[in-house]
Write an enzyme that holds these catalytic residues in place. Structure first.
Site, mmCIF file in Angstrom:
data_model
loop_
_atom_site.group_PDB
_atom_site.id
_atom_site.type_symbol
_atom_site.label_atom_id
_atom_site.label_comp_id
_atom_site.label_asym_id
_atom_site.label_seq_id
_atom_site.Cartn_x
_atom_site.Cartn_y
_atom_site.Cartn_z
ATOM 1 N N GLN A 254 40.181 34.883 39.729
ATOM 2 C CA GLN A 254 38.974 34.519 38.993
ATOM 3 C C GLN A 254 38.339 35.772 38.398
ATOM 4 O O GLN A 254 37.536 36.443 39.035
ATOM 5 C CB GLN A 254 37.973 33.792 39.900
ATOM 6 N N PHE A 255 38.700 36.061 37.143
ATOM 7 C CA PHE A 255 38.221 37.282 36.499
ATOM 8 C C PHE A 255 36.711 37.305 36.341
ATOM 9 O O PHE A 255 36.100 38.372 36.276
ATOM 10 C CB PHE A 255 38.914 37.502 35.151
ATOM 11 N N THR A 256 36.058 36.157 36.334
ATOM 12 C CA THR A 256 34.613 36.128 36.132
ATOM 13 C C THR A 256 33.854 36.811 37.265
ATOM 14 O O THR A 256 32.704 37.199 37.080
ATOM 15 C CB THR A 256 34.095 34.683 35.956
#
Length: 146
Positions: free
Chosen positions: A78-80
């Site tokens: 989850q890059f966020t």
């Protein structure tokens, strides 16, 4: 690197209506990779996740780790999580590792996890995933590692 870990009674990841990863009791772990992270960083984070004591013992104290309860480990990229959010009203994803590098590092992390722990499931890197879970507690922690 950041890992948002949630103690769950069960969790699953679906892509296009198909379940691609599913666990019963264990940890749902969202992984955010930063530009400076390496395989060594990822291995160190995994070691911490596997040893982190957040399951109850007989005295109802958080003294047991996921390995001691034979729980599942569901890893989801989850890059966020790497977004800079201190200024403004829009997240800045500048600190996140570029997608091609992150895909490779996440793949290495998953391979290492499967090598050291038998009950590992994953999401699909970069896919539009639907994540369902029943948080147990709720118990949720953010782990940071450089």
């Amino acid at each position: 690197m950041r890992a948002l870990i949630q103690r769950v009674k069960h969790a699953k990841v679906e892509v296009d209506g198909n379940v691609i990863g599913q666990i019963e009791q264990g940890l749902l772990v969202f992984i955010g990779l930063g530009k400076t992270n390496t395989l060594q960083t990822a291995e160190k984070m995994l070691k911490k996740i596997l040893a982190y004591r957040l399951f109850s013992d007989d005295g109802d104290r958080m003294n047991l780790n996921v390995q001691q309860v034979n729980g599942g480990l569901l890893l989801v990229s989850q890059f966020t999580l790497m977004a800079e959010t201190r200024k403004g009203l829009r997240p800045d994803f500048g600190p996140a590792m570029p997608p091609d590098e992150a895909r490779e590092l996440f793949s290495q992390l998953v391979a290492h996890a499967k090598n050291v722990y038998p009950n590992v499931q994953t999401g699909s890197f970069g896919a539009d995933m639907q994540v369902s879970l029943q948080n147990d507690g709720p118990v949720t922690f953010m782990l940071d590692m450089d």
